[in-house]
Design an enzyme around this catalytic site. Structure first.
Site, PDB file in Angstrom:
ATOM      1  N   GLY A  68       0.797  -1.228   0.000  1.00 30.95           N
ATOM      2  CA  GLY A  68       0.000   0.000   0.000  1.00 30.95           C
ATOM      3  C   GLY A  68       0.831   1.280   0.000  1.00 30.95           C
ATOM      4  O   GLY A  68       0.390   2.312   0.521  1.00 30.95           O
ATOM      5  N   THR A  70       1.522   3.277  -2.485  1.00 29.03           N
ATOM      6  CA  THR A  70       0.866   4.322  -3.265  1.00 29.03           C
ATOM      7  C   THR A  70      -0.178   5.044  -2.396  1.00 29.03           C
ATOM      8  O   THR A  70      -0.266   6.270  -2.396  1.00 29.03           O
ATOM      9  CB  THR A  70       0.161   3.673  -4.480  1.00 29.03           C
ATOM     10  OG1 THR A  70       1.067   2.747  -5.076  1.00 29.03           O
ATOM     11  CG2 THR A  70      -0.265   4.695  -5.493  1.00 29.03           C
ATOM     12  N   HIS A 127      11.546   1.351   0.567  1.00 28.50           N
ATOM     13  CA  HIS A 127      11.248  -0.066   0.788  1.00 28.50           C
ATOM     14  C   HIS A 127      12.427  -0.735   1.515  1.00 28.50           C
ATOM     15  O   HIS A 127      12.398  -1.929   1.774  1.00 28.50           O
ATOM     16  CB  HIS A 127      11.062  -0.804  -0.548  1.00 28.50           C
ATOM     17  CG  HIS A 127       9.821  -0.433  -1.312  1.00 28.50           C
ATOM     18  ND1 HIS A 127       8.600  -0.290  -0.727  1.00 28.50           N
ATOM     19  CD2 HIS A 127       9.622  -0.223  -2.640  1.00 28.50           C
ATOM     20  CE1 HIS A 127       7.698   0.007  -1.651  1.00 28.50           C
ATOM     21  NE2 HIS A 127       8.293   0.056  -2.816  1.00 28.50           N
ATOM     22  N   SER A 157      -0.854  -9.672  -4.758  1.00 22.76           N
ATOM     23  CA  SER A 157      -0.603  -8.374  -5.381  1.00 22.76           C
ATOM     24  C   SER A 157       0.741  -8.389  -6.127  1.00 22.76           C
ATOM     25  O   SER A 157       0.847  -7.920  -7.252  1.00 22.76           O
ATOM     26  CB  SER A 157      -0.610  -7.293  -4.296  1.00 22.76           C
ATOM     27  OG  SER A 157      -0.503  -6.020  -4.866  1.00 22.76           O
ATOM     28  N   ARG A 283      -4.920  -2.033  -8.553  1.00 18.67           N
ATOM     29  CA  ARG A 283      -5.510  -3.265  -9.057  1.00 18.67           C
ATOM     30  C   ARG A 283      -6.901  -3.426  -8.453  1.00 18.67           C
ATOM     31  O   ARG A 283      -7.894  -3.141  -9.101  1.00 18.67           O
ATOM     32  CB  ARG A 283      -4.597  -4.462  -8.755  1.00 18.67           C
ATOM     33  CG  ARG A 283      -5.003  -5.751  -9.483  1.00 18.67           C
ATOM     34  CD  ARG A 283      -4.110  -6.911  -9.075  1.00 18.67           C
ATOM     35  NE  ARG A 283      -4.243  -7.221  -7.663  1.00 18.67           N
ATOM     36  CZ  ARG A 283      -5.111  -8.092  -7.155  1.00 18.67           C
ATOM     37  NH1 ARG A 283      -5.922  -8.761  -7.946  1.00 18.67           N
ATOM     38  NH2 ARG A 283      -5.175  -8.310  -5.846  1.00 18.67           N
ATOM     39  N   LYS A 284      -6.964  -3.851  -7.192  1.00 16.49           N
ATOM     40  CA  LYS A 284      -8.268  -4.032  -6.545  1.00 16.49           C
ATOM     41  C   LYS A 284      -8.408  -3.229  -5.251  1.00 16.49           C
ATOM     42  O   LYS A 284      -9.475  -2.751  -4.922  1.00 16.49           O
ATOM     43  CB  LYS A 284      -8.486  -5.517  -6.224  1.00 16.49           C
ATOM     44  CG  LYS A 284      -9.182  -6.282  -7.314  1.00 16.49           C
ATOM     45  CD  LYS A 284      -9.697  -7.591  -6.752  1.00 16.49           C
ATOM     46  CE  LYS A 284     -10.626  -8.270  -7.732  1.00 16.49           C
ATOM     47  NZ  LYS A 284     -10.948  -9.637  -7.270  1.00 16.49           N
TER      48      LYS A 284
HETATM   49  P1  A3P Z   1      -3.850  -5.122  -4.851  1.00 17.69           P
HETATM   50  O1  A3P Z   1      -2.929  -5.646  -5.907  1.00 17.69           O
HETATM   51  O2  A3P Z   1      -4.177  -6.136  -3.807  1.00 17.69           O
HETATM   52  O3  A3P Z   1      -5.074  -4.470  -5.411  1.00 17.69           O
HETATM   53  P2  A3P Z   1       2.050  -0.649  -3.533  1.00 17.69           P
HETATM   54  O4  A3P Z   1       1.499   0.726  -3.686  1.00 17.69           O
HETATM   55  O5  A3P Z   1       2.857  -0.834  -2.297  1.00 17.69           O
HETATM   56  O6  A3P Z   1       2.729  -1.113  -4.777  1.00 17.69           O
HETATM   57  O7  A3P Z   1       0.793  -1.609  -3.271  1.00 17.69           O
HETATM   58  C1  A3P Z   1      -0.140  -1.828  -4.292  1.00 17.69           C
HETATM   59  C2  A3P Z   1      -1.398  -2.362  -3.668  1.00 17.69           C
HETATM   60  O8  A3P Z   1      -2.117  -1.303  -3.026  1.00 17.69           O
HETATM   61  C3  A3P Z   1      -2.345  -2.914  -4.722  1.00 17.69           C
HETATM   62  O9  A3P Z   1      -3.064  -3.955  -4.059  1.00 17.69           O
HETATM   63  C4  A3P Z   1      -3.202  -1.709  -5.018  1.00 17.69           C
HETATM   64  O10 A3P Z   1      -4.416  -1.990  -5.659  1.00 17.69           O
HETATM   65  C5  A3P Z   1      -3.401  -1.159  -3.631  1.00 17.69           C
HETATM   66  N1  A3P Z   1      -3.793   0.257  -3.608  1.00 17.69           N
HETATM   67  C6  A3P Z   1      -3.378   1.231  -4.448  1.00 17.69           C
HETATM   68  N2  A3P Z   1      -3.963   2.400  -4.147  1.00 17.69           N
HETATM   69  C7  A3P Z   1      -4.768   2.170  -3.081  1.00 17.69           C
HETATM   70  C8  A3P Z   1      -5.648   2.995  -2.313  1.00 17.69           C
HETATM   71  N3  A3P Z   1      -5.811   4.286  -2.599  1.00 17.69           N
HETATM   72  N4  A3P Z   1      -6.306   2.423  -1.283  1.00 17.69           N
HETATM   73  C9  A3P Z   1      -6.151   1.123  -0.995  1.00 17.69           C
HETATM   74  N5  A3P Z   1      -5.339   0.285  -1.687  1.00 17.69           N
HETATM   75  C10 A3P Z   1      -4.654   0.797  -2.721  1.00 17.69           C
END
Ligand code: A3P
Length: 317
Positions: A68, A70, A127, A157, A283-284
């Site tokens: 999470g 992002t 990270h 993910s 994604r989701k």
């Molecule tokens: P999923 O693949 O389970 O949907 P990161 O930003 O660390 O790369 O993590 C990406 C994950 O955070 C993805 O999970 C993405 O969909 C989810 N994500 C991105 N934006 C988000 C938001 N605003 N709220 C909740 N989850 C979010």
């Protein structure tokens, strides 16, 4: 100087070439001090170790990839900059969340000095696990927000992301699962990363805030209020009455951000057969999506690895 830089690059590439390498993900990873990295990032991390100078008023958002990042970037940026921007013309309506908070180890335009040149107070992301950062977090004086996530959802993910990024590979769920379970994934082993930050947060709770994606999804307003207080920018009674925490949650929500044009089109980078689309970070955004991809048995297996790895710590994932 150029000479110092040249000698650092030479030393780094020398060291890099000696590191154990393993294939399986979208590109081979190298093992550096117990963690697996994409090779160009291992080089950047070595640079960070030698050159990054933490400041007492830095705020560092630290996460395992796919937990999470992002979302956390969007939330922390919106909270700390809320007196500068209104919600109607907000930067997040025209900038990808990845672009509003820089990574310590993933430089914009390849320029590793960018972070050093930022004015204080800096809002940064990483990270990198604490053991690979230049000095212990306790002596930095800066704030660290760590967010972790259920390993099963993080794995799913990660698997989707790797197949999105790679134009060449199609990694099966089964092989990705066994690699992840062994601790072989970018910035992995996943559990070691969580545990390192968990221990920091226990030792120094005023400086290291440990959050979970699932808690934040369940009660986003409560956690946004907590986050603001931790970041030294608590909401006033008037702001709470005016529904500002709710506004922050709404602006940074998956629904809102993933539907913005800026987050749906374009690429961050292109390297060999790897293409990083801006939309790949959305994604989701759900808790428990693993059940749609993994068998129950795989779920149990990952749970038992998690239990074993976290055994003896008070951390539960
Ligand atoms: P999923 O693949 O389970 O949907 P990161 O930003 O660390 O790369 O993590 C990406 C994950 O955070 C993805 O999970 C993405 O969909 C989810 N994500 C991105 N934006 C988000 C938001 N605003 N709220 C909740 N989850 C979010």
């Amino acid at each position: 100087t150029h000479e110092a830089l040249a000698s650092e690059i030479h030393g780094t590439s020398d060291l890099l070439s000696k590191l154990p390498t393993r294939e399986g993900w979208s590109e081979p990873l190298v093992l550096y001090k117990n963690y697996w990295f994409r090779p160009h990032l291992a080089a950047n991390i070595m640079h960070v170790q030698n050159n990054f100078k933490p400041r007492h008023d830095d705020t560092i958002l630290a996460l395992n990839p796919k937990c999470g990042t992002t979302w956390m970037k969007a939330l922390a940026f919106t909270i700390t900059s809320r007196f500068r921007y209104d919600f109607v013309n907000h930067p997040l309506l025209s900038h990808h969340p990845q672009d509003v908070v820089p990574f310590i180890e993933i430089p914009w335009d390849g320029d590793m000095t960018y972070v050093e040149r930022l004015p204080s107070p800096r809002l940064l992301t990483t990270h990198i696990p604490p053991s690979l950062l230049p000095s212990s977090i306790a002596s930095w004086g800066c704030r660290v927000v760590y967010m972790c996530r259920d390993p099963k959802d993080t794995f799913v993910s990660r698997w989707h992301f790797e197949n999105r990024v790679s134009r060449e590979h199609n990694i099966s769920l089964e092989s990705a699962f066994s690699m992840f379970s062994e601790g072989f994934s970018a910035y992995g082993p996943f559990w070691d990363h969580c545990l390192e930050y968990w221990k920091k947060s226990i030792a120094n709770p005023d400086k290291v805030l440990f959050l979970k994606y699932e808690d934040m999804i369940l009660e986003p307003i409560k956690y946004v209020i907590r986050l603001a207080t931790f970041l030294g920018a608590p909401f006033s009674t008037k702001e709470e009455e005016d529904g500002i925490p709710e506004e922050v949650v709404r602006l940074c929500s998956f629904e809102k951000l993933s539907n913005l044009q800026i987050n749906q089109t374009g690429e961050f980078s292109r390297r060999d057969n790897l293409v990083l689309d801006k939309s790949a970070f959305f994604r989701k955004g759900k808790v428990g999506d693993w059940v749609n991809h993994m068998s129950e048995e795989m779920g149990r297996k990952l749970d038992s690895i998690t239990e074993e790895k976290l055994n003896g710590s008070s951390l539960v994932l």
